[in-house]
Design a protein around this motif. Structure first.
Motif, short mmCIF file in Angstrom:
data_model
loop_
_atom_site.label_atom_id
_atom_site.label_comp_id
_atom_site.label_asym_id
_atom_site.label_seq_id
_atom_site.Cartn_x
_atom_site.Cartn_y
_atom_site.Cartn_z
N THR A 98 0.83 -1.21 0.00
CA THR A 98 0.00 0.00 0.00
C THR A 98 0.86 1.26 0.00
OG1 THR A 98 -1.78 -1.15 1.12
CG2 THR A 98 -1.81 1.25 1.29
N ASP A 99 1.88 1.27 0.86
CA ASP A 99 2.70 2.48 0.97
C ASP A 99 4.18 2.10 0.93
OD1 ASP A 99 4.01 4.77 1.59
OD2 ASP A 99 3.00 5.13 3.52
N PRO A 100 4.80 2.16 -0.28
CA PRO A 100 6.19 1.72 -0.41
C PRO A 100 7.17 2.57 0.40
CG PRO A 100 5.29 2.42 -2.57
CD PRO A 100 4.23 2.63 -1.55
N ASP A 101 6.74 3.78 0.82
CA ASP A 101 7.66 4.66 1.56
C ASP A 101 7.59 4.46 3.08
OD1 ASP A 101 8.46 5.81 -0.82
OD2 ASP A 101 6.72 7.17 -0.81
N ALA A 102 6.65 3.69 3.52
CA ALA A 102 6.51 3.49 4.98
C ALA A 102 7.62 2.56 5.49
CB ALA A 102 5.14 2.89 5.27
N HIS A 103 7.70 2.39 6.81
CA HIS A 103 8.63 1.41 7.40
C HIS A 103 8.34 0.04 6.78
CE1 HIS A 103 9.89 -1.58 10.41
NE2 HIS A 103 10.86 -0.71 10.68
N ARG A 104 9.37 -0.77 6.61
CA ARG A 104 9.18 -2.02 5.85
C ARG A 104 8.09 -2.93 6.41
NH1 ARG A 104 13.05 -5.90 8.04
NH2 ARG A 104 13.23 -6.98 6.03
N HIS A 105 7.81 -2.81 7.70
CA HIS A 105 6.74 -3.64 8.28
C HIS A 105 5.39 -2.93 8.32
CE1 HIS A 105 10.12 -6.15 10.14
NE2 HIS A 105 9.58 -6.82 9.15
N SER A 106 5.32 -1.75 7.71
CA SER A 106 4.03 -1.02 7.69
C SER A 106 3.60 -0.68 6.27
CB SER A 106 4.15 0.28 8.51
OG SER A 106 4.61 0.01 9.80
N ARG A 107 4.19 -1.35 5.31
CA ARG A 107 3.88 -1.02 3.91
C ARG A 107 2.68 -1.80 3.37
NH1 ARG A 107 10.14 -1.67 1.97
NH2 ARG A 107 10.86 0.18 3.07
N HIS A 108 2.41 -2.93 3.97
CA HIS A 108 1.44 -3.86 3.37
C HIS A 108 0.11 -3.89 4.12
CE1 HIS A 108 5.31 -5.20 1.76
NE2 HIS A 108 4.61 -5.63 0.72
N THR A 109 -0.92 -4.25 3.35
CA THR A 109 -2.28 -4.27 3.89
C THR A 109 -2.91 -5.62 3.58
OG1 THR A 109 -2.46 -1.91 3.43
CG2 THR A 109 -4.54 -3.07 3.74
N MET A 110 -3.74 -6.10 4.48
CA MET A 110 -4.53 -7.30 4.17
C MET A 110 -5.97 -6.90 3.85
SD MET A 110 -3.26 -10.59 6.19
CE MET A 110 -1.51 -10.95 6.29
N VAL A 111 -6.46 -7.48 2.76
CA VAL A 111 -7.78 -7.11 2.26
C VAL A 111 -8.59 -8.38 1.99
CG1 VAL A 111 -8.99 -5.76 0.51
CG2 VAL A 111 -6.60 -5.27 0.97
N LEU A 112 -9.86 -8.34 2.33
CA LEU A 112 -10.75 -9.46 2.01
C LEU A 112 -11.29 -9.26 0.59
CD1 LEU A 112 -12.56 -9.41 5.45
CD2 LEU A 112 -11.15 -11.31 4.59
N VAL A 113 -10.98 -10.22 -0.28
CA VAL A 113 -11.41 -10.10 -1.67
C VAL A 113 -12.37 -11.25 -1.98
CG1 VAL A 113 -10.65 -10.09 -4.08
CG2 VAL A 113 -9.18 -9.08 -2.31
N PRO A 114 -13.62 -10.92 -2.36
CA PRO A 114 -14.52 -12.02 -2.73
C PRO A 114 -13.95 -12.77 -3.93
CG PRO A 114 -15.73 -9.95 -2.48
CD PRO A 114 -14.27 -9.60 -2.42
N ARG A 115 -14.05 -14.07 -3.90
CA ARG A 115 -13.49 -14.91 -4.97
C ARG A 115 -14.12 -14.57 -6.33
NH1 ARG A 115 -12.73 -17.08 -8.83
NH2 ARG A 115 -12.37 -19.27 -9.40
N ASP A 116 -15.39 -14.10 -6.29
CA ASP A 116 -16.07 -13.83 -7.56
C ASP A 116 -16.01 -12.35 -7.95
OD1 ASP A 116 -17.74 -12.75 -5.70
OD2 ASP A 116 -19.53 -13.90 -6.27
N ALA A 117 -15.15 -11.56 -7.30
CA ALA A 117 -15.03 -10.14 -7.67
C ALA A 117 -14.47 -10.04 -9.10
CB ALA A 117 -14.09 -9.43 -6.70
N PRO A 118 -14.99 -9.09 -9.91
CA PRO A 118 -14.46 -8.95 -11.27
C PRO A 118 -12.95 -8.66 -11.22
CG PRO A 118 -16.47 -7.65 -10.98
CD PRO A 118 -16.10 -8.17 -9.62
N GLY A 119 -12.19 -9.38 -12.07
CA GLY A 119 -10.73 -9.19 -12.11
C GLY A 119 -9.96 -10.27 -11.37
#
Ligand SMILES: Cc1cc2nc3c(=O)[nH]c(=O)nc-3n(C[C@H](O)[C@H](O)[C@H](O)COP(=O)(O)OP(=O)(O)OC[C@H]3O[C@@H](n4cnc5c(N)ncnc54)[C@H](O)[C@@H]3O)c2cc1C
Length: 426
Positions: free
Chosen positions: A201-222
């Motif tokens: 999510t934020d490549p400039d943040a501290h290395r352990h604060s850059r990533h996010t977990m998101v719930l993605v429905p399996r049938d979401a377009p894409g």
């Protein structure tokens, strides 16, 4: 340290053991044969065999359901979703239950205690909002849907989770997800409806604060499952491991878990108990292999003697028993530390068993394969698949080397904390 089981856990252990022996193990061969026939005839090997749903219904009716729910976080869910006794178990109490389930490739699913769903359910329990829990956790606890955990990527060394390059970009009241994941266990199953996706999510943040977990429905377009992978030729139905592409997938901001940039906190919470569960089940797998080896050693004769009395076979059987018992104690130790909430010590103990137990299981299963001769290599017995399962565990949830590094870092850290201190004082 106290590894004694509560009376409730002892009762559950006996009932799970009996259920696995009387209901699940006898069903394995039929399920396996139907899978092979479906695959060979171009049919559908992914829709779970109705035998599994029937066993699930029976297990649930007996309260042998969602037994993994941890005492610290289970809340009302153990009572509402069918766990006998209506409460979550401690890790020590759960250990022998998971071990009994680990004997069979079907059993964890039968009791709704299989990876990766248990880890994902625990994430939702600990970090999910009420809305996320109602939409995803409750159907998972009922066994109506399944889930996958999408962290590993084909293009980066994923044993270092800070490398994850797939993106989860905030855009107004939405999150846009892009990238490619693989080894997403569970996506082969048609009931898989939700993916826990980790993205940058934020490549400039501290290395352990850059990533996010998101719930993605399996049938979401894409969202596209590009292919299913095999583990040394096994498809690991009915869950399987897939390669999944995410192409401008848009989900509401409300699908973010815990908050943007907090993926590492979640991964820490998710993977600790999940790894211990893997190890508990691997002990059961090794026990099953040793049972088969002993029966074979007593029942088959060569050169005028039972195999047990030839060469070093008695020693091999004895070494296997010693190795399993030693590993079990290590697993109970890690479980006990998790129950006590002993941070660094628990982290080290979990990594220690993650290295030790798959290695032990591989050796025991290999010994059992050898005692079975050619039969051991075939799919007429569960040994070849068991070996592949244990081998996978040296990679899944982090390769051995990364776990050794964790143990060494903690060990060396203790010495660095008190430089020059005499050994006796530390
Ligand atoms: C059966 C199976 C199921 C899986 N299920 C899932 C899942 O559901 N979800 C998911 O996201 N992932 C899953 N994985 C992926 C697994 O977690 C990764 O394969 C693992 O973390 C390693 O990442 P990698 O494959 O990118 O290997 P790399 O990171 O490329 O590492 C390759 C090798 O480099 C060496 N290495 C790496 N770091 C070090 C170090 N610090 N010191 C020394 N050597 C090192 C090790 O030998 C390692 O095996 C699964 C894997 C398997 C096999």
């Amino acid at each position: 340290m106290d590894f004694s089981l509560s009376p409730r856990a002892a009762d559950l252990r006996d009932r799970v053991r009996a259920f696995v022996a009387e209901e699940v193990e006898p069903a394995e061969r039929g399920v396996h044969e139907r899978l092979v026939r479906a695959r060979e005839s171009g049919g559908d090997p992914w829709t779970p065999d109705p035998v599994i749903s029937a066993l699930q219904a029976k297990a649930r009716a007996q309260g042998l359901w969602n037994l993994f729910l941890p005492r610290q976080h289970a809340g009302r869910y153990a009572a509402d979703f069918g766990t006998d006794g209506g409460e979550g178990l401690t890790h020590v109490d759960y250990a022998p239950l998971a071990e009994a389930m680990g004997r069979s490739f079907l059993a964890p699913l039968v009791f709704n205690c299989n990876a990766p769903d248990t880890g994902n359910m625990e994430v939702l329990l600990r970090y999910g909002t009420d809305e996320q829990r109602a939409r995803w956790l409750e159907p998972l606890l009922r066994g109506e849907i399944r889930s996958a955990f999408c962290m590993t990527e084909p293009d980066v060394a994923s044993s270092d989770a800070t490398n994850m390059a797939a993106t989860a970009v905030l855009d107004g009241d939405e999150v846009v997800v892009n990238g490619r994941k693989w080894w997403s266990t569970g996506v082969g199953n048609p009931d898989c409806k939700v993916l826990v996706f980790m993205g940058l999510t934020d490549p400039d943040a501290h290395r352990h604060s850059r990533h996010t977990m998101v719930l993605v429905p399996r049938d979401a377009p894409g969202v596209t499952v590009e292919r299913m992978l095999t583990t040394m030729g096994y498809h690991d139905e009915p869950l399987g491991h897939g390669e999944v592409s995410f192409d401008d997938v848009r989900v509401p901001l409300g699908n973010v878990l815990l908050g943007p940039g907090r993926a590492f906190e979640i991964a820490q919470g998710r993977l600790g108990p999940g790894r211990v569960h893997h190890c508990m089940r691997a002990i059961g797998l090794a026990e099953r292999a040793l049972d088969l080896a002993c029966r074979r050693a007593l029942d088959r004769t060569a050169f005028g003697k039972p195999l047990a009395n030839l060469g070093g076979n008695r020693e091999r059987i004895a070494e296997a028993r010693i190795a399993i018992n030693r590993s079990r104690l290590l697993v109970l130790h890690a479980a006990w530390l998790l129950d006590q909430g002993l941070g660094v010590e628990a982290i080290s103990a979990v990594s220690e068993i993650k290295v030790e137990v798959p290695r032990m299981a591989l050796e025991v299963i290999d010994m059992a394969i050898q005692l079975h001769g050619g039969a051991g290599m075939s799919d007429d017995l569960p040994l070849a698949a068991a070996w592949v399962g244990a081998r996978s565990l040296r990679l899944a949830d982090g390769p051995d080397e990364v776990h050794r590094n964790v143990v060494a870092k903690i060990e060396l850290g203790r010495h660095q904390a008190t430089p020059g201190a005499p050994e006796a004082a530390r």
